[in-house]
Design an enzyme around this catalytic site. Structure first.
Site, PDB file in Angstrom:
ATOM      1  N   THR A 165       0.272   1.533   6.906  1.00  0.00           N
ATOM      2  CA  THR A 165       0.224   0.374   6.038  1.00  0.00           C
ATOM      3  C   THR A 165       0.195  -0.861   6.927  1.00  0.00           C
ATOM      4  OG1 THR A 165       1.327  -0.790   4.223  1.00  0.00           O
ATOM      5  CG2 THR A 165       2.747   0.279   5.820  1.00  0.00           C
ATOM      6  N   GLY A 166      -0.216  -1.977   6.374  1.00  0.00           N
ATOM      7  CA  GLY A 166      -0.268  -3.195   7.170  1.00  0.00           C
ATOM      8  C   GLY A 166      -1.698  -3.679   7.329  1.00  0.00           C
ATOM      9  N   ASP A 215      -8.184   0.032   6.190  1.00  0.00           N
ATOM     10  CA  ASP A 215      -7.950   1.325   6.848  1.00  0.00           C
ATOM     11  C   ASP A 215      -7.661   2.456   5.864  1.00  0.00           C
ATOM     12  OD1 ASP A 215      -5.563  -0.106   6.188  1.00  0.00           O
ATOM     13  OD2 ASP A 215      -4.420   1.410   7.267  1.00  0.00           O
ATOM     14  N   THR A 244       0.838  -1.214   0.000  1.00  0.00           N
ATOM     15  CA  THR A 244       0.000   0.000   0.000  1.00  0.00           C
ATOM     16  C   THR A 244       0.862   1.248   0.000  1.00  0.00           C
ATOM     17  OG1 THR A 244      -1.788  -1.022   1.220  1.00  0.00           O
ATOM     18  CG2 THR A 244      -1.556   1.354   1.481  1.00  0.00           C
ATOM     19  N   ARG A 303     -14.852  -6.576   1.811  1.00  0.00           N
ATOM     20  CA  ARG A 303     -13.996  -6.060   2.886  1.00  0.00           C
ATOM     21  C   ARG A 303     -13.375  -4.709   2.522  1.00  0.00           C
ATOM     22  NH1 ARG A 303      -8.345  -4.521   3.588  1.00  0.00           N
ATOM     23  NH2 ARG A 303      -7.817  -4.906   5.745  1.00  0.00           N
ATOM     24  N   VAL A 304     -13.360  -3.811   3.496  1.00  0.00           N
ATOM     25  CA  VAL A 304     -12.718  -2.509   3.335  1.00  0.00           C
ATOM     26  C   VAL A 304     -11.681  -2.377   4.442  1.00  0.00           C
ATOM     27  CG1 VAL A 304     -13.110  -0.021   3.554  1.00  0.00           C
ATOM     28  CG2 VAL A 304     -14.716  -1.424   2.245  1.00  0.00           C
TER      29      VAL A 304
HETATM   30  C1  SD4 Z   1      -5.437  -2.771   4.113  1.00  0.00           C
HETATM   31  N1  SD4 Z   1      -3.672  -1.405   4.980  1.00  0.00           N
HETATM   32  O1  SD4 Z   1      -6.277  -2.842   3.237  1.00  0.00           O
HETATM   33  C2  SD4 Z   1      -4.145  -2.060   3.793  1.00  0.00           C
HETATM   34  C3  SD4 Z   1      -3.208  -3.067   3.218  1.00  0.00           C
HETATM   35  C4  SD4 Z   1      -1.794  -2.727   3.397  1.00  0.00           C
HETATM   36  O2  SD4 Z   1       0.310  -3.339   3.595  1.00  0.00           O
HETATM   37  O3  SD4 Z   1      -1.383  -1.669   3.744  1.00  0.00           O
HETATM   38  N2  SD4 Z   1      -0.932  -3.628   3.263  1.00  0.00           N
HETATM   39  O4  SD4 Z   1      -5.572  -3.274   5.229  1.00  0.00           O
END
Ligand code: SD4
Length: 336
Positions: free
Chosen positions: A246-247, A226, A195, A223-224
């Site tokens: 991110t994450g 952050d 991301t 699904r949504v």
């Molecule tokens: C999510 N935060 O959709 C995003 C995915 C992401 O590193 O950042 N992945 O949860």
């Protein structure tokens, strides 16, 4: 950084005193010129303009900096920077080529926020590559903050965005391989690029940010995460600073992560300290399962100081400041 802080304090005092007395004694054009030179001198000391972003995205930060150096504003910079990653079909976590949900749909989430605290976002957007630009249109051309799914898509098409198939051969193959076992464990952060969340400060010292993603690979349909949730994946307060996340989005949403980081900076924490405390809020929860997921934050404050921190290793921030576009390895919590 320490050297910059010292020079900043010493020089700004001097510049301020000289400027004050000079401005009292000159006509308007000259005073405008002096004010301009004065803010350039301050910008140099603060390392402004600057751009930071999650992960290894030097092409994106370079694009954003190109805009800032040409005198463009931070909002245009973050939008254009994020678009670089969205258009890259090889990146399987953002825009075109993103990995799909369990049913094979590529669905995008994105948000953008400006120096006035205006914001826009799209969730569960399909068939439109530049989700960040659609989010900007939501912010600027609707009375709303967020549009979802089919409504977001129809809005985008009405604004001239093209409809296209975002599922590339590579992502389709990966999904088909995943379907053999179809484990409902979302894959996250195994790549070195994920991301994109980006923050920029322009020559006027104004801050904007944006975030764009295809979300978790093989997530449940609908699904949504952050990234499009203002305060979670992104938050800007032009008086204080900004943050992007991110994450595993669910964990960021539960702690309203980016808003938390900005509020911690408001209370006097540096961007680095604020990111560390926000990660602490996640990992220190009783029964936190943090060993099994990653979260990373990148933050900047009004003075051009930056910070990043994550739960696990291998998170990085790309930073373009003082003419250097570079990748910075993030410190992390789980050293066990
Ligand atoms: C999510 N935060 O959709 C995003 C995915 C992401 O590193 O950042 N992945 O949860």
């Amino acid at each position: 950084m320490e050297r910059r802080k010292f020079i900043k304090t010493a020089s700004l005092t001097g510049v301020g005193l000289t400027l004050g007395s000079t401005l009292l004694n000159c006509d308007e054009t000259v005073s405008e010129k002096i004010t301009e030179q004065h803010s350039e001198a301050i910008n140099d000391l603060y390392g402004i303009p600057l751009v930071v972003a999650t992960w290894h995205v030097e092409n994106a930060t370079a694009k954003a900096m190109e805009i800032l150096q040409a005198g463009g504003n931070a909002l245009d910079a973050v939008e254009q920077g994020c678009r670089v990653e969205e258009a890259d079909a090889k990146g399987q976590t953002v825009g075109k080529g993103g990995l799909p949900d369990r049913e094979g749909n590529v669905t995008l989430d994105a948000s953008i926020m400006d120096k006035h605290g205006n914001c826009g976002s799209v969730v569960y957007l399909q068939n439109v590559t530049h989700a960040v630009s659609v989010a900007r249109k939501v912010m600027e051309e609707t009375p709303h903050v967020m549009l979802a799914g089919e409504g977001a898509k129809q809005f985008a098409l009405s604004k001239g965005f093209q409809s296209e198939d975002l599922l590339t051969e590579a992502s389709k193959n990966a999904w088909e391989k995943w379907k053999i076992n179809a484990q409902y464990q979302p894959i996250i952060n195994i790549e070195n690029h994920d991301t994109i969340g980006m923050l920029a400060i322009d020559k006027n010292g104004d801050i904007s940010g944006a975030c764009t993603t295809s979300g978790l690979a093989y997530k449940m349909e609908g699904r949504v995460g952050d990234s499009p949730i203002i305060g979670s994946g992104l938050f800007i307060d032009n008086d204080i600073g900004g943050c992007v996340a991110t994450g595993l989005g669910e964990e960021v949403v539960k702690t309203v992560g980016s808003f938390l980081v900005v509020e911690l900076m408001r209370q006097g924490k540096s961007p680095q300290q604020a990111c560390e405390e926000a990660i602490g809020r996640i990992v220190n929860k009783p029964n936190s399962d943090y060993k099994n997921f990653q979260v990373g934050y990148v933050a900047v404050n009004k003075q051009g100081e930056t910070g990043c921190y994550s739960i696990h290793q291998n998170f990085n921030m790309t930073k373009f400041q003082d003419g250097v576009n570079t990748q910075i390895q993030s410190d992390y919590f789980n050293k066990a």
